[in-house]
Design a protein around this motif. Structure first.
Motif, PDB file in Angstrom:
ATOM      1  N   GLN A 222       0.833  -1.205   0.000  1.00 19.17           N
ATOM      2  CA  GLN A 222       0.000   0.000   0.000  1.00 19.17           C
ATOM      3  C   GLN A 222       0.870   1.259   0.000  1.00 19.17           C
ATOM      4  O   GLN A 222       0.553   2.244  -0.674  1.00 19.17           O
ATOM      5  CB  GLN A 222      -0.913  -0.009   1.224  1.00 19.17           C
ATOM      6  N   ALA A 223       1.990   1.202   0.732  1.00 22.98           N
ATOM      7  CA  ALA A 223       2.909   2.346   0.754  1.00 22.98           C
ATOM      8  C   ALA A 223       3.554   2.544  -0.618  1.00 22.98           C
ATOM      9  O   ALA A 223       3.732   3.678  -1.082  1.00 22.98           O
ATOM     10  CB  ALA A 223       3.968   2.144   1.828  1.00 22.98           C
ATOM     11  N   GLU A 224       3.934   1.431  -1.282  1.00 26.00           N
ATOM     12  CA  GLU A 224       4.516   1.529  -2.628  1.00 26.00           C
ATOM     13  C   GLU A 224       3.508   2.140  -3.601  1.00 26.00           C
ATOM     14  O   GLU A 224       3.878   2.940  -4.471  1.00 26.00           O
ATOM     15  CB  GLU A 224       4.945   0.142  -3.103  1.00 26.00           C
ATOM     16  N   ALA A 225       2.250   1.743  -3.471  1.00 26.31           N
ATOM     17  CA  ALA A 225       1.213   2.293  -4.354  1.00 26.31           C
ATOM     18  C   ALA A 225       1.047   3.795  -4.131  1.00 26.31           C
ATOM     19  O   ALA A 225       0.823   4.554  -5.079  1.00 26.31           O
ATOM     20  CB  ALA A 225      -0.114   1.565  -4.109  1.00 26.31           C
ATOM     21  N   TYR A 226       1.181   4.241  -2.871  1.00 30.46           N
ATOM     22  CA  TYR A 226       1.105   5.676  -2.564  1.00 30.46           C
ATOM     23  C   TYR A 226       2.225   6.421  -3.288  1.00 30.46           C
ATOM     24  O   TYR A 226       1.989   7.441  -3.948  1.00 30.46           O
ATOM     25  CB  TYR A 226       1.204   5.857  -1.054  1.00 30.46           C
ATOM     26  N   CYS A 227       3.482   5.918  -3.167  1.00 33.87           N
ATOM     27  CA  CYS A 227       4.613   6.587  -3.830  1.00 33.87           C
ATOM     28  C   CYS A 227       4.439   6.583  -5.343  1.00 33.87           C
ATOM     29  O   CYS A 227       4.734   7.575  -6.018  1.00 33.87           O
ATOM     30  CB  CYS A 227       5.927   5.904  -3.442  1.00 33.87           C
ATOM     31  N   ALA A 228       3.982   5.452  -5.898  1.00 32.49           N
ATOM     32  CA  ALA A 228       3.803   5.365  -7.346  1.00 32.49           C
ATOM     33  C   ALA A 228       2.757   6.374  -7.827  1.00 32.49           C
ATOM     34  O   ALA A 228       2.917   7.009  -8.875  1.00 32.49           O
ATOM     35  CB  ALA A 228       3.394   3.947  -7.743  1.00 32.49           C
ATOM     36  N   HIS A 229       1.693   6.544  -7.037  1.00 28.13           N
ATOM     37  CA  HIS A 229       0.616   7.468  -7.438  1.00 28.13           C
ATOM     38  C   HIS A 229       1.097   8.917  -7.443  1.00 28.13           C
ATOM     39  O   HIS A 229       0.716   9.700  -8.320  1.00 28.13           O
ATOM     40  CB  HIS A 229      -0.563   7.317  -6.470  1.00 28.13           C
ATOM     41  N   TRP A 230       1.974   9.267  -6.479  1.00 30.04           N
ATOM     42  CA  TRP A 230       2.401  10.660  -6.340  1.00 30.04           C
ATOM     43  C   TRP A 230       3.818  10.890  -6.864  1.00 30.04           C
ATOM     44  O   TRP A 230       4.448  11.891  -6.535  1.00 30.04           O
ATOM     45  CB  TRP A 230       2.328  11.087  -4.869  1.00 30.04           C
ATOM     46  N   ARG A 231       4.345   9.979  -7.690  1.00 30.22           N
ATOM     47  CA  ARG A 231       5.738  10.070  -8.134  1.00 30.22           C
ATOM     48  C   ARG A 231       6.034  11.372  -8.885  1.00 30.22           C
ATOM     49  O   ARG A 231       7.097  11.956  -8.728  1.00 30.22           O
ATOM     50  CB  ARG A 231       6.067   8.866  -9.030  1.00 30.22           C
TER      51      ARG A 231
ATOM     52  N   VAL B 116       4.652  14.247  -8.469  1.00 28.34           N
ATOM     53  CA  VAL B 116       4.627  15.375  -7.542  1.00 28.34           C
ATOM     54  C   VAL B 116       5.801  15.312  -6.563  1.00 28.34           C
ATOM     55  O   VAL B 116       6.426  16.322  -6.253  1.00 28.34           O
ATOM     56  CB  VAL B 116       3.288  15.392  -6.763  1.00 28.34           C
ATOM     57  N   ALA B 117       6.125  14.091  -6.104  1.00 28.32           N
ATOM     58  CA  ALA B 117       7.207  13.892  -5.130  1.00 28.32           C
ATOM     59  C   ALA B 117       8.134  12.792  -5.650  1.00 28.32           C
ATOM     60  O   ALA B 117       8.022  11.639  -5.253  1.00 28.32           O
ATOM     61  CB  ALA B 117       6.632  13.516  -3.768  1.00 28.32           C
ATOM     62  N   PRO B 118       9.056  13.126  -6.557  1.00 25.20           N
ATOM     63  CA  PRO B 118       9.882  12.098  -7.200  1.00 25.20           C
ATOM     64  C   PRO B 118      10.811  11.361  -6.259  1.00 25.20           C
ATOM     65  O   PRO B 118      11.277  10.265  -6.583  1.00 25.20           O
ATOM     66  CB  PRO B 118      10.679  12.893  -8.251  1.00 25.20           C
ATOM     67  N   LYS B 119      11.118  11.922  -5.064  1.00 26.55           N
ATOM     68  CA  LYS B 119      12.026  11.254  -4.126  1.00 26.55           C
ATOM     69  C   LYS B 119      11.297  10.317  -3.165  1.00 26.55           C
ATOM     70  O   LYS B 119      11.913   9.723  -2.291  1.00 26.55           O
ATOM     71  CB  LYS B 119      12.802  12.300  -3.322  1.00 26.55           C
ATOM     72  N   CYS B 120       9.993  10.153  -3.322  1.00 28.86           N
ATOM     73  CA  CYS B 120       9.209   9.308  -2.419  1.00 28.86           C
ATOM     74  C   CYS B 120       9.706   7.860  -2.465  1.00 28.86           C
ATOM     75  O   CYS B 120       9.859   7.282  -3.552  1.00 28.86           O
ATOM     76  CB  CYS B 120       7.727   9.370  -2.795  1.00 28.86           C
ATOM     77  N   ARG B 121       9.974   7.278  -1.289  1.00 27.15           N
ATOM     78  CA  ARG B 121      10.376   5.877  -1.213  1.00 27.15           C
ATOM     79  C   ARG B 121       9.837   5.268   0.081  1.00 27.15           C
ATOM     80  O   ARG B 121       9.578   5.978   1.053  1.00 27.15           O
ATOM     81  CB  ARG B 121      11.900   5.723  -1.277  1.00 27.15           C
ATOM     82  N   VAL B 122       9.687   3.960   0.074  1.00 24.84           N
ATOM     83  CA  VAL B 122       9.074   3.262   1.210  1.00 24.84           C
ATOM     84  C   VAL B 122      10.153   2.805   2.179  1.00 24.84           C
ATOM     85  O   VAL B 122      11.188   2.283   1.772  1.00 24.84           O
ATOM     86  CB  VAL B 122       8.246   2.055   0.721  1.00 24.84           C
ATOM     87  N   THR B 123       9.910   3.043   3.456  1.00 26.59           N
ATOM     88  CA  THR B 123      10.810   2.611   4.514  1.00 26.59           C
ATOM     89  C   THR B 123      10.041   1.688   5.440  1.00 26.59           C
ATOM     90  O   THR B 123       9.013   2.079   5.984  1.00 26.59           O
ATOM     91  CB  THR B 123      11.342   3.826   5.309  1.00 26.59           C
ATOM     92  N   SER B 124      10.528   0.446   5.565  1.00 28.02           N
ATOM     93  CA  SER B 124       9.803  -0.539   6.380  1.00 28.02           C
ATOM     94  C   SER B 124      10.330  -0.563   7.796  1.00 28.02           C
ATOM     95  O   SER B 124      11.341   0.038   8.115  1.00 28.02           O
ATOM     96  CB  SER B 124       9.933  -1.921   5.753  1.00 28.02           C
TER      97      SER B 124
END
Length: 352
Positions: free
Chosen positions: A333-342, A344-352
């Protein structure tokens, strides 16, 4: 018309389709009927636009996709190929805007995987690796702590991942413990690299976060400080300066309490969007709040958290203001969030 393409070059694998998001925004006061297409060039033969016709009302934004697929026989190359996406008014053919990005044809990444924390064992993880390609992948697994204080054991540290094969690598972190104070955060960075090509970019990079408790609990340390302070106060009284200096010490303690940071809870996994070091007169807060406002104006949900207020976020070198989003049910779900807003926020990445 505003068009936005990814800043980083798009990596294509021969014969494998890749979807490149194109963000469009109509800044004008009237609606626009648009046709979206690729400019002539080498990449145009590999591309289709989905959808190729759109209507945008005043101030509206939307996203289309350029689907790029090279021929299966296309040889990999390190050369970068530019491609341009155009928008024109459907009725008149008048140019409305364009954006340009880069692509390269590379060998497919033979490795996918994810780092999972083992239940019941502190700072122990399993790195799940899979090879979904038709070629064997000789891998070397390397891990390090950030900050680099402590040790990490990897078993096995080399894997030959055959086509269709799945493997598990055990990673055990032993971060150094602070003597006293609050629990200190650390990051564990694990990479799967080509066993024979040290200069090649890692196939996979996974990051896990944790905290290390102090050797001496805070309450015990606080009791020691109080005892020492009482001893010092007794010495002051015996030396004749007691009352004035005792009240001075209390005043400093009260000031330190007033300056304490309100704790903030950050749930894992979370999407890390941007960080702002504690620098300048306001500690970087204004810059962080401005960026948050820009993202919010695009409709992106995001939190601003002071790293000093969280046991999850790193606060080395004085700490940071961190833009993030949490509350996800899982990493997917976090990966899908970053992919959706890539876009707008190209540095978005998931941290577990």
């Amino acid at each position: 018309m505003e068009l936005t393409l990814p800043d980083e070059p798009v990596a294509l694998a021969p014969g494998v389709p890749a979807r490149v998001p194109v963000r469009l925004r109509n800044p004008y006061a009237q609606p626009l009927d648009l046709r979206i297409f690729m400019a002539r060039g080498r990449a145009a033969a590999w591309a289709t636009v989905e959808p190729s016709a759109i209507t945008l009302g005043p101030g509206e934004s939307t996203e289309v996709a350029v689907v790029l697929r090279t021929p299966p026989e296309q040889p990999p190359s390190s050369s970068l190929v530019p491609f341009t996406v155009h928008a024109e008014e459907a009725a008149t053919g008048e140019p409305a805007g364009f954006a340009t990005a880069l692509l390269k044809v590379a060998l497919p990444n033979p490795v996918t995987g994810q780092l999972h924390e083992k239940s019941g064992t502190r700072h122990a993880y399993d790195l799940m690796l899979s090879n979904d390609t038709g070629n064997a992948a000789p891998l070397r697994i390397v891990a390090q702590l950030d900050p680099p204080s402590g040790s990490v054991a990897v078993e096995p540290d080399a894997v030959l991942l055959e086509p269709g094969m799945t493997s598990i690598v055990a990673v055990k972190a032993r971060p150094s413990r602070p003597f006293t104070g609050s629990a200190k955060p650390f990051a564990l960075v694990v990479k799967a690299t080509d066993a024979y090509d040290a200069d090649r970019e890692p196939y996979l990079t996974e990051v896990a976060h944790g905290t290390r408790k102090p050797l001496v609990p805070t309450l015990v340390a606080g009791a020691i400080v109080v005892l020492l302070a009482l001893g010092a106060t007794t010495a002051i009284v015996l030396n004749g300066g007691g009352r004035h200096k005792l009240f001075s010490l209390r005043g400093k303690a009260d000031g330190a309490t007033a300056a304490a940071v309100t704790p903030a809870t950050v749930g894992r996994p979370y999407a890390l969007i941007d960080v702002f070091p504690h620098r300048g007169a306001d500690g970087g807060k204004a810059a962080a709040e401005n960026e948050k406002a820009k993202l919010a104006a695009q409709g992106m949900p995001v939190r601003l958290v002071d790293s000093l207020a969280s046991d999850v976020l790193s606060d080395e070198n004085g700490g940071f203001y961190v833009l993030l989003q949490d509350g996800f049910a899982g990493p997917e779900q976090a990966e899908a969030y970053c992919a959706h807003w890539r876009t707008v926020a190209p540095k978005c990445r998931v941290t577990s």
